[in-house]
Design a protein around this motif. Structure first.
Motif, PDB file in Angstrom:
ATOM      1  N   GLU A 172       0.856  -1.177   0.000  1.00 10.52           N
ATOM      2  CA  GLU A 172       0.000   0.000   0.000  1.00 10.52           C
ATOM      3  C   GLU A 172       0.898   1.235   0.000  1.00 10.52           C
ATOM      4  O   GLU A 172       1.686   1.452   0.923  1.00 10.52           O
ATOM      5  CB  GLU A 172      -0.908   0.029   1.230  1.00 10.52           C
ATOM      6  CG  GLU A 172      -1.874   1.217   1.211  1.00 10.52           C
ATOM      7  CD  GLU A 172      -2.708   1.328   2.479  1.00 10.52           C
ATOM      8  OE1 GLU A 172      -3.920   1.085   2.426  1.00 10.52           O
ATOM      9  OE2 GLU A 172      -2.110   1.658   3.528  1.00 10.52           O
ATOM     10  N   GLU A 217       1.423   5.453  -0.454  1.00  7.60           N
ATOM     11  CA  GLU A 217       0.779   6.750  -0.256  1.00  7.60           C
ATOM     12  C   GLU A 217       1.733   7.843  -0.716  1.00  7.60           C
ATOM     13  O   GLU A 217       2.794   8.047  -0.114  1.00  7.60           O
ATOM     14  CB  GLU A 217       0.396   6.948   1.208  1.00  7.60           C
ATOM     15  CG  GLU A 217      -0.338   8.255   1.486  1.00  7.60           C
ATOM     16  CD  GLU A 217      -0.832   8.356   2.919  1.00  7.60           C
ATOM     17  OE1 GLU A 217      -1.338   9.426   3.297  1.00  7.60           O
ATOM     18  OE2 GLU A 217      -0.715   7.340   3.653  1.00  7.60           O
ATOM     19  N   ASP A 238      -1.810  12.880  -2.546  1.00 10.27           N
ATOM     20  CA  ASP A 238      -3.220  12.516  -2.329  1.00 10.27           C
ATOM     21  C   ASP A 238      -3.568  11.170  -2.949  1.00 10.27           C
ATOM     22  O   ASP A 238      -4.752  10.822  -3.020  1.00 10.27           O
ATOM     23  CB  ASP A 238      -4.132  13.603  -2.910  1.00 10.27           C
ATOM     24  CG  ASP A 238      -3.928  13.800  -4.408  1.00 10.27           C
ATOM     25  OD1 ASP A 238      -2.914  13.292  -4.932  1.00 10.27           O
ATOM     26  OD2 ASP A 238      -4.763  14.464  -5.043  1.00 10.27           O
ATOM     27  N   VAL A 291      -3.491   7.191  -2.678  1.00 10.04           N
ATOM     28  CA  VAL A 291      -3.341   6.069  -1.753  1.00 10.04           C
ATOM     29  C   VAL A 291      -3.926   4.836  -2.425  1.00 10.04           C
ATOM     30  O   VAL A 291      -5.082   4.849  -2.871  1.00 10.04           O
ATOM     31  CB  VAL A 291      -4.056   6.315  -0.409  1.00 10.04           C
ATOM     32  CG1 VAL A 291      -3.830   5.140   0.526  1.00 10.04           C
ATOM     33  CG2 VAL A 291      -3.587   7.603   0.228  1.00 10.04           C
ATOM     34  N   SER A 329      -5.845   2.824  -6.893  1.00  7.73           N
ATOM     35  CA  SER A 329      -6.327   3.548  -5.722  1.00  7.73           C
ATOM     36  C   SER A 329      -7.615   2.922  -5.212  1.00  7.73           C
ATOM     37  O   SER A 329      -8.292   2.169  -5.917  1.00  7.73           O
ATOM     38  CB  SER A 329      -6.544   5.022  -6.051  1.00  7.73           C
ATOM     39  OG  SER A 329      -7.576   5.167  -7.006  1.00  7.73           O
ATOM     40  N   SER A 348       5.039   7.128   1.492  1.00  7.47           N
ATOM     41  CA  SER A 348       4.874   6.215   2.623  1.00  7.47           C
ATOM     42  C   SER A 348       4.492   4.840   2.114  1.00  7.47           C
ATOM     43  O   SER A 348       3.528   4.697   1.360  1.00  7.47           O
ATOM     44  CB  SER A 348       3.788   6.744   3.575  1.00  7.47           C
ATOM     45  OG  SER A 348       3.516   5.806   4.609  1.00  7.47           O
ATOM     46  N   ASN A 399       2.919   1.899   3.449  1.00  7.62           N
ATOM     47  CA  ASN A 399       2.145   1.510   4.627  1.00  7.62           C
ATOM     48  C   ASN A 399       2.205   0.014   4.913  1.00  7.62           C
ATOM     49  O   ASN A 399       1.731  -0.418   5.963  1.00  7.62           O
ATOM     50  CB  ASN A 399       0.691   1.945   4.455  1.00  7.62           C
ATOM     51  CG  ASN A 399       0.552   3.450   4.338  1.00  7.62           C
ATOM     52  OD1 ASN A 399       1.352   4.203   4.894  1.00  7.62           O
ATOM     53  ND2 ASN A 399      -0.444   3.903   3.607  1.00  7.62           N
TER      54      ASN A 399
END
Length: 267
Positions: free
Chosen positions: A120, A122, A125, A127, A142, A161, A163
């Motif tokens: 996942e 990021e 905006d 993700v 997304s 990021s 995740n």
């Protein structure tokens, strides 16, 4: 051009030198393209178009050098050839700058492995879950159904990021109870019994406000990175139901409101 032809010294030895040079150039160009193909094969995410482009650039470079050496046997000036090569190189730099940046970034991403398929990701905006890594971009699906192509160079110049790097992600909810003396163990038990909440990480319940008629808590829990929305919604339902069964009026939310504005101190 006529003056340049007049400077050439054409004889048997020069022609023999040209033939040998061009033959050696042909062999070296083939070997260079094979070497480039083998090097590109070590980066499995590169598509065929990028690999073919790299092979051709290597082959054309060898041929330009070989032609320059062949002309030197005739005693002619190689400056026109060098000028053409310089112009072509400058044009290629400007035209292929973006491709080269993304290609170099792809090599870095493949060797360092900051992200992988299924993670996942990021970025800004965006993700979503990484579905493909290639020589030009990182493809992300997304959660709102979009397919986003992120240039590889963007992941080297901007903060992002991953995740999924640690296999779990933390979320939190806020519980605002109207009555005092809310049993905290009831909230923790409701959260821990929710499907999708990890058992190996400790559930944290942090008091925010304790008053005679109101209590506010922040509850933090861990879950799979891709299941944050579903697990958080289930936790909100479980806590609200548990408090309602005890007759405790409460508001449970997954989006804590911003802190109230505080008036400046008057002197």
């Amino acid at each position: 051009m006529a003056e340049w032809w007049s400077t050439l010294d054409i004889n048997g030895w020069s022609i023999a030198g040209i033939v040998v040079t061009l033959l050696a150039t042909w062999i070296l160009a083939r070997l260079s393209r094979r070497g480039a193909r083998a090097a590109m094969a070590r980066v499995p995410s590169l598509d065929d178009g990028v690999r073919l482009l790299a092979e051709r650039v290597v082959g054309y470079t060898v041929w330009l050098i070989g032609i320059g050496i062949a002309l030197s046997f005739l005693g002619g000036s190689v400056q026109p050839i060098l000028a053409i090569a310089l112009v072509v190189a400058v044009v290629l730099v400007f035209v292929l700058r973006g491709i080269a940046d993304n290609f170099a970034a792809s090599v870095v991403l493949q060797t360092r492995h900051p992200v992988g398929v299924g993670d996942e990701l990021e970025v800004g905006d965006v993700v979503g879950v990484v579905t493909e890594l290639n020589g030009r971009s990182v493809i992300v699906r997304s959660y709102d159904g979009r397919t986003v192509h992120l240039p590889n160079s963007q992941l080297l110049t901007e903060a992002f990021s991953n995740n999924s790097a640690h296999g779990a992600r933390r979320s939190e909810i806020e519980v605002r109870a109207a009555a005092s003396g809310t049993p905290r163990e009831l909230i923790v038990e409701a959260v821990s019994g929710t499907h999708g909440v990890h058992r190996r990480e400790t559930i944290q319940l942090r008091p925010i406000t304790i008053g005679p008629d109101r209590e506010v808590y922040r509850v933090r829990f861990w879950h799979h990175p891709a299941n944050g929305v579903a697990v958080t919604a289930a936790v909100v339902d479980a806590v609200a139901t548990a408090l309602a069964e005890r007759g405790i009026g409460a508001v449970v939310t997954s989006e804590p409101p911003p802190p109230p504005l505080v008036a400046p101190t008057e002197f």
